[in-house]
Write an enzyme that holds these catalytic residues in place. Sequence first.
Site, PDB file in Angstrom:
ATOM      1  N   VAL A  49       0.892  -1.212   0.061  1.00 52.29           N
ATOM      2  CA  VAL A  49       0.122  -0.032   0.024  1.00 52.29           C
ATOM      3  C   VAL A  49       1.174   1.414  -0.128  1.00 52.29           C
ATOM      4  CG1 VAL A  49      -1.615   1.323   1.234  1.00 52.29           C
ATOM      5  CG2 VAL A  49      -1.805  -1.294   1.185  1.00 52.29           C
ATOM      6  N   ASP A  82       1.562   5.177  -0.461  1.00 53.90           N
ATOM      7  CA  ASP A  82       0.978   6.606  -0.416  1.00 53.90           C
ATOM      8  C   ASP A  82       1.957   7.523  -1.207  1.00 53.90           C
ATOM      9  OD1 ASP A  82      -0.868   6.244   1.414  1.00 53.90           O
ATOM     10  OD2 ASP A  82       0.358   6.532   2.993  1.00 53.90           O
ATOM     11  N   GLU A  83       1.103   8.317  -2.340  1.00 53.68           N
ATOM     12  CA  GLU A  83       1.577   8.961  -3.366  1.00 53.68           C
ATOM     13  C   GLU A  83       2.927   9.785  -2.961  1.00 53.68           C
ATOM     14  OE1 GLU A  83      -0.333  11.967  -6.664  1.00 53.68           O
ATOM     15  OE2 GLU A  83      -1.242  12.070  -4.573  1.00 53.68           O
ATOM     16  N   CYS A  84       3.849  10.006  -3.798  1.00 57.41           N
ATOM     17  CA  CYS A  84       4.865  10.649  -3.543  1.00 57.41           C
ATOM     18  C   CYS A  84       5.427  11.353  -4.847  1.00 57.41           C
ATOM     19  CB  CYS A  84       5.860  10.218  -2.706  1.00 57.41           C
ATOM     20  SG  CYS A  84       7.528  11.138  -2.498  1.00 57.41           S
ATOM     21  N   CYS A 124      10.543   6.531  -1.115  1.00 59.83           N
ATOM     22  CA  CYS A 124       9.178   6.272  -1.849  1.00 59.83           C
ATOM     23  C   CYS A 124       9.520   5.474  -3.094  1.00 59.83           C
ATOM     24  CB  CYS A 124       8.390   7.515  -1.981  1.00 59.83           C
ATOM     25  SG  CYS A 124       7.996   8.260  -0.452  1.00 59.83           S
ATOM     26  N   ARG A 127       2.111  13.029   3.254  1.00 61.91           N
ATOM     27  CA  ARG A 127       1.481  12.769   4.657  1.00 61.91           C
ATOM     28  C   ARG A 127       0.122  13.129   4.296  1.00 61.91           C
ATOM     29  NH1 ARG A 127       6.182  13.943   8.864  1.00 61.91           N
ATOM     30  NH2 ARG A 127       7.690  13.014   7.779  1.00 61.91           N
ATOM     31  N   ASP A 176       1.517  14.266  10.934  1.00 63.04           N
ATOM     32  CA  ASP A 176       1.147  13.397   9.708  1.00 63.04           C
ATOM     33  C   ASP A 176      -0.405  13.820   9.661  1.00 63.04           C
ATOM     34  OD1 ASP A 176       0.498  11.361   8.221  1.00 63.04           O
ATOM     35  OD2 ASP A 176       2.002  10.218   8.778  1.00 63.04           O
ATOM     36  N   ARG A 193      -2.464  11.687   7.807  1.00 64.36           N
ATOM     37  CA  ARG A 193      -3.126  10.631   7.172  1.00 64.36           C
ATOM     38  C   ARG A 193      -3.861   9.845   7.982  1.00 64.36           C
ATOM     39  NH1 ARG A 193       2.238   7.850   4.887  1.00 64.36           N
ATOM     40  NH2 ARG A 193       2.901   8.752   6.734  1.00 64.36           N
TER      41      ARG A 193
END
Length: 235
Positions: free
Chosen positions: A63, A65-67, A80, A111, A149, A151
């Site tokens: 999973v 998270d976009e970067c 990432c 984040r 953070d 998220r």
Amino acid sequence: ERFGVTETALRRTLFEQTGGMYADLVTRPDIKVFLPPIGGITLYIFGDPAAIADPNRRLTCRVHDECNGSDVFGSDICTCRPYLTHAIEECIQGVQRGGVGLVAYSRKEGRALGEVTKFLVYNARKRQVGGDTADKYFARTECVAGVQDMRFQELMPDVLHWLGIKKIHRLVSMSNMKYDAISGSGIEIGERVNIPGELIPADARVEMGAKIASGYFTLGLVPDADELKVAKGRA
């Protein structure tokens, strides 16, 4: 219930934090569905999609998270992009061994603070007195954004349940927050796969040291307080 707050408090907070854009949140308590204009999730499946829900087929999953800074533009200040690439390789190898692979790509840039805020944090880290150090890693985010953070990983496993996943045999992630959210939602996790040391860019050692010290999964040693104070990032 999953956030540990009342519905009224959640509605009021969403209303306030979106600048009053969604008045129905507080004026129409009878409406029980809220679909905000947020980025979605892209699922990249390797192998037979029907095998994802079969607990007898070994599932390799990340999973992510976009970067954009790293994934798209190749910044080496974080892990990432190399971790995502490593996960893709692991998924392909899993398929070659008769299993199935999945990369769930979530739009949670920086984040969930956004790309501009993330670059402001990077700038603050590089310009701080004493250099870029792991012991100040989370503090720089907090001084710029007000929080470490934003998220909410509590909702992240929903897409995994939507796919019918009961077990992840190999989770390509070191994040304790993701692990806790997935396992806490009832999905069994077998092996956890950390990023190989040789894939960590030199400038990303700051981030990795800070995250491991904060609870990230590792097969190596956890850095102590003195080690976290050593500047490892580029000037």
